[in-house]
Design a protein around this motif. Structure first.
Motif, short mmCIF file in Angstrom:
data_model
loop_
_atom_site.label_atom_id
_atom_site.label_comp_id
_atom_site.label_asym_id
_atom_site.label_seq_id
_atom_site.Cartn_x
_atom_site.Cartn_y
_atom_site.Cartn_z
N LEU A 27 9.98 14.20 25.48
CA LEU A 27 10.71 13.66 24.34
C LEU A 27 10.60 14.63 23.17
O LEU A 27 9.53 14.81 22.58
N VAL A 28 11.70 15.27 22.84
CA VAL A 28 11.71 16.30 21.79
C VAL A 28 11.96 15.69 20.41
O VAL A 28 11.30 16.06 19.43
N ARG A 29 12.90 14.73 20.34
CA ARG A 29 13.29 14.22 19.03
C ARG A 29 13.76 12.78 19.16
O ARG A 29 14.37 12.40 20.16
N VAL A 30 13.48 11.97 18.12
CA VAL A 30 13.96 10.59 18.03
C VAL A 30 14.63 10.42 16.68
O VAL A 30 14.08 10.81 15.64
N ARG A 31 15.82 9.83 16.68
CA ARG A 31 16.55 9.66 15.43
C ARG A 31 17.46 8.44 15.51
O ARG A 31 17.73 7.93 16.61
N GLN A 32 17.95 8.02 14.35
CA GLN A 32 18.95 6.97 14.31
C GLN A 32 20.28 7.53 14.80
O GLN A 32 20.64 8.66 14.46
N ARG A 62 21.44 7.51 23.88
CA ARG A 62 20.91 6.36 23.15
C ARG A 62 20.08 5.51 24.10
O ARG A 62 20.57 5.11 25.17
N LEU A 63 18.83 5.30 23.76
CA LEU A 63 17.92 4.58 24.63
C LEU A 63 18.40 3.14 24.81
O LEU A 63 18.49 2.38 23.84
N GLY A 64 18.69 2.80 26.04
CA GLY A 64 19.20 1.47 26.35
C GLY A 64 20.65 1.46 26.77
O GLY A 64 21.14 0.44 27.27
N ASP A 65 21.37 2.59 26.59
CA ASP A 65 22.75 2.66 27.04
C ASP A 65 22.79 2.63 28.58
O ASP A 65 22.11 3.44 29.22
N LEU A 125 12.47 3.68 20.41
CA LEU A 125 12.76 2.25 20.42
C LEU A 125 14.18 2.02 20.91
O LEU A 125 15.01 2.94 20.94
N LEU A 126 14.45 0.80 21.29
CA LEU A 126 15.75 0.44 21.82
C LEU A 126 16.83 0.73 20.77
O LEU A 126 16.72 0.33 19.61
N GLY A 127 17.88 1.44 21.18
CA GLY A 127 18.99 1.75 20.31
C GLY A 127 18.86 3.06 19.56
O GLY A 127 19.83 3.49 18.92
N LEU A 128 17.69 3.70 19.61
CA LEU A 128 17.53 4.99 18.94
C LEU A 128 18.05 6.12 19.82
O LEU A 128 18.09 6.01 21.04
N SER A 138 17.64 3.61 35.11
CA SER A 138 17.03 2.49 34.40
C SER A 138 15.51 2.55 34.41
O SER A 138 14.86 2.14 33.44
N ALA A 139 14.92 3.07 35.48
CA ALA A 139 13.46 3.21 35.53
C ALA A 139 12.98 4.19 34.47
O ALA A 139 11.93 3.99 33.85
N VAL A 140 13.74 5.26 34.25
CA VAL A 140 13.36 6.24 33.23
C VAL A 140 13.47 5.64 31.84
O VAL A 140 12.59 5.82 30.99
N ALA A 141 14.55 4.90 31.58
CA ALA A 141 14.73 4.28 30.27
C ALA A 141 13.61 3.29 29.97
O ALA A 141 13.07 3.28 28.86
N ALA A 142 13.25 2.46 30.95
CA ALA A 142 12.18 1.49 30.72
C ALA A 142 10.85 2.17 30.51
O ALA A 142 10.02 1.72 29.70
N ALA A 143 10.60 3.29 31.22
CA ALA A 143 9.33 4.00 31.07
C ALA A 143 9.25 4.74 29.74
O ALA A 143 8.15 4.98 29.23
N MET A 144 10.38 5.12 29.17
CA MET A 144 10.38 5.85 27.90
C MET A 144 10.25 4.93 26.70
O MET A 144 9.96 5.40 25.59
N LEU A 145 10.46 3.62 26.86
CA LEU A 145 10.37 2.71 25.74
C LEU A 145 8.94 2.71 25.17
O LEU A 145 7.98 2.46 25.89
#
Length: 269
Positions: free
Chosen positions: A220-225, A155-158, A104-107, A164-171
């Motif tokens: 995507l290996v890991r997602v965290r705060q 950080r997703l969205g930085d 998600l955005l910001g993670l 930018s295409a990669v970030a939008a596709a990973m959301l």
């Protein structure tokens, strides 16, 4: 070891050792018979190489059925996974669906990735043709690098963290999944001097193909705060990735390869 005719010494018949030697030579000559039946007799050098290659192709054609050959040919030129086109026109391929937390955005995301360029066949149709050509990667131990298992954290969205295409596709992507994103030319402009950097050996190849469309395959290996900033500095504003996904547009089409027939002829004087 095979003996040619006339190379063995003559042994007297009464000798027991000679009888055993003759019997051994006879067995060796029998064992050498299949070698005499090999293809490409009397050839050397390039002619032998070509002949053996054709013989191998003939054996493979005899062993494999037509359906298997067609399937192998299809897999050679088709991209893996299911092609997804977002309303914005962004295209990616869902190679594998993860089952972990959602990006998600910001993670904070940890990814292993591989960057490809498309061969000339890819200029006709991304969804069906074009063989990816390896450029560089992180986390897979390729190019002789000791980076097996390494990840790239962002950080997703930085802005500038990934194209930018990669970030939008990973959301919305889940941990454990893998997506291959078609990155249009110019989408890497903000990251030319920053991460994700090519390896030293790939930097020159990247300079050659910098203005081309690339494929960015992210696992995507890991997602965290994200961890709290010890300095108390304000975080950079995030991109509107959801807006980038929903913005209406046509899918990016790879341009046709240069052709001498497409050049405009000069007006007659």
């Amino acid at each position: 070891m095979c003996y040619r005719a006339g190379t063995s010494r003559r042994v007297p018949w009464p000798s027991i050792g000679g009888a055993l030697l003759v019997a051994g030579l006879a067995l060796q000559l029998v064992a050498c018979q299949p070698a005499a039946a090999l293809a490409c007799p009397g050839m050397r050098g390039y002619a032998l190489q070509q002949c053996l290659r054709e013989e191998r192709k003939r054996r493979e054609a005899e062993e494999g059925s037509d359906e298997q050959q067609q399937e192998q040919q299809r897999l050679k030129y088709e991209q893996p996974g299911e092609l997804v086109t977002l309303p914005s026109g962004l295209q990616y391929r869902e190679i594998s669906i993860g089952s972990g937390p959602e990006a998600l955005l910001g993670l904070e995301c940890d990814i292993s990735y591989t960057v490809y360029r498309l061969s000339s066949g890819g200029y006709y149709k991304y969804s069906g043709g074009g063989t990816p050509v390896y450029m560089w990667s992180v986390g897979y131990g390729q190019e002789g690098r000791d980076d097996l298992g390494d990840t790239y954290r962002f950080r997703l969205g930085d802005p500038g963290a990934v194209p930018s295409a990669v970030a939008a596709a990973m959301l919305g992507m889940r941990a454990g999944g893998r997506r291959r994103v078609l990155v249009p030319p110019g989408n890497w402009t903000a990251e030319q001097t920053g991460p994700p950097r090519p390896s030293f050996g790939a930097a020159r190849r990247w300079d050659t193909h910098r203005g081309e469309a690339l494929l960015f395959e992210a696992q995507l290996v890991r997602v965290r705060q994200p961890a709290a900033d010890a300095t108390g500095a304000a975080a950079a504003p995030l991109q509107d990735l959801q807006g980038m996904q929903q913005q209406q547009g046509e899918p990016f089409r790879l341009p046709a390869p240069p052709s001498p027939y497409s050049r405009q002829l000069p007006e007659p004087q």
